[in-house]
Design an enzyme around this catalytic site. Structure first.
Site, PDB file in Angstrom:
ATOM      1  N   ASN A  42       0.856  -1.467   0.066  1.00  0.00           N
ATOM      2  CA  ASN A  42      -0.272  -0.183   0.021  1.00  0.00           C
ATOM      3  C   ASN A  42       1.028   1.281  -0.132  1.00  0.00           C
ATOM      4  OD1 ASN A  42       0.568  -0.666   2.773  1.00  0.00           O
ATOM      5  ND2 ASN A  42      -0.634   0.298   3.718  1.00  0.00           N
ATOM      6  N   CYS A  53      -4.016   0.757  -2.127  1.00  0.00           N
ATOM      7  CA  CYS A  53      -4.288  -0.652  -1.705  1.00  0.00           C
ATOM      8  C   CYS A  53      -2.282  -1.284  -2.373  1.00  0.00           C
ATOM      9  CB  CYS A  53      -5.264  -1.595  -2.556  1.00  0.00           C
ATOM     10  SG  CYS A  53      -6.781  -0.586  -0.820  1.00  0.00           S
ATOM     11  N   GLU A  55      -3.142  -4.731  -2.884  1.00  0.00           N
ATOM     12  CA  GLU A  55      -3.335  -6.153  -3.951  1.00  0.00           C
ATOM     13  C   GLU A  55      -4.001  -5.175  -5.608  1.00  0.00           C
ATOM     14  OE1 GLU A  55      -4.461  -4.993  -1.452  1.00  0.00           O
ATOM     15  OE2 GLU A  55      -5.853  -6.336  -0.286  1.00  0.00           O
TER      16      GLU A  55
HETATM   17  N1  THU Z   1      -5.264  -1.431   2.563  1.00  0.00           N
HETATM   18  C1  THU Z   1      -4.686  -2.452   1.398  1.00  0.00           C
HETATM   19  O1  THU Z   1      -3.433  -2.214   0.987  1.00  0.00           O
HETATM   20  N2  THU Z   1      -5.109  -3.805   1.404  1.00  0.00           N
HETATM   21  C2  THU Z   1      -6.644  -3.549   2.131  1.00  0.00           C
HETATM   22  O2  THU Z   1      -6.890  -4.774   1.865  1.00  0.00           O
HETATM   23  C3  THU Z   1      -7.093  -3.050   3.245  1.00  0.00           C
HETATM   24  C4  THU Z   1      -6.507  -1.602   3.116  1.00  0.00           C
HETATM   25  C5  THU Z   1      -4.245  -0.643   2.823  1.00  0.00           C
HETATM   26  C6  THU Z   1      -5.344   1.003   2.194  1.00  0.00           C
HETATM   27  C7  THU Z   1      -4.386   2.166   3.615  1.00  0.00           C
HETATM   28  O3  THU Z   1      -3.285   2.566   3.293  1.00  0.00           O
HETATM   29  C8  THU Z   1      -4.493   1.008   5.267  1.00  0.00           C
HETATM   30  O4  THU Z   1      -4.362   0.102   4.221  1.00  0.00           O
HETATM   31  C9  THU Z   1      -5.839   1.301   5.952  1.00  0.00           C
HETATM   32  O5  THU Z   1      -6.482   0.712   5.136  1.00  0.00           O
END
Ligand code: THU
Length: 143
Positions: A42, A53, A55
């Site tokens: 992220n 995110c 993913e």
């Molecule tokens: N986040 C992800 O990268 N993937 C997920 O599946 C859930 C949330 C990140 C977004 C943000 O940078 C942090 O986690 C908190 O939400």
């Protein structure tokens, strides 16, 4: 599928998470049908909404390299200020599930991992039933 290698790649990617605002680090590792692994973490932003995110970073990275066929993704996530606790698995957000549905089959495997020998395994169909997809628009995925 080498599950251990995929989860280890997601764990390594998480080390690169840029999450100064949430202090929640996520790593993702995407396995192509051809056996290549693309990773993402992220990446947050002071203006908040430009962040992305792990993913989608992994998926977009693979797509930018011309990859179009995917078999699995491992995801490792949790607060950066302490070790992951028992039963603490990070599931992909709804936006990432929707992006997966654009490119991945309903049988696409999603591994929510705490470590190489501690993970839950789902299919995309389980995490996103009744998806809205290219077919709803009569569009093909080519191009
Ligand atoms: N986040 C992800 O990268 N993937 C997920 O599946 C859930 C949330 C990140 C977004 C943000 O940078 C942090 O986690 C908190 O939400």
């Amino acid at each position: 599928m080498d599950v251990v290698r995929l989860i280890q790649a997601a764990m390594a990617a998480r080390d690169n998470a840029y999450a100064p605002y949430s202090q929640f680090g996520v790593g993702a590792a995407l396995l192509t049908q051809g056996g290549r692994i693309y990773t993402g973490c992220n990446v947050e932003n002071a203006a908040l909404t430009p962040g992305c995110c792990a993913e989608r970073v992994a998926l977009f990275s693979a797509l930018a390299q011309g990859e179009r066929e995917f078999q699995a993704m491992a995801i490792v996530g949790g607060p950066l200020d302490r070790p992951l606790e028992q039963g603490e698995y990070c599931a992909p957000c709804g936006v990432c599930r929707q992006v997966m549905a654009e490119f991945c089959a309903p049988t696409f495997s999603i591994l929510l991992a705490r470590g190489p020998d501690d993970f839950l395994q789902y299919t995309l169909a389980q995490l996103l039933p009744l998806p809205f997809g290219p077919g709803n628009l009569g569009a093909s995925k080519e191009g």
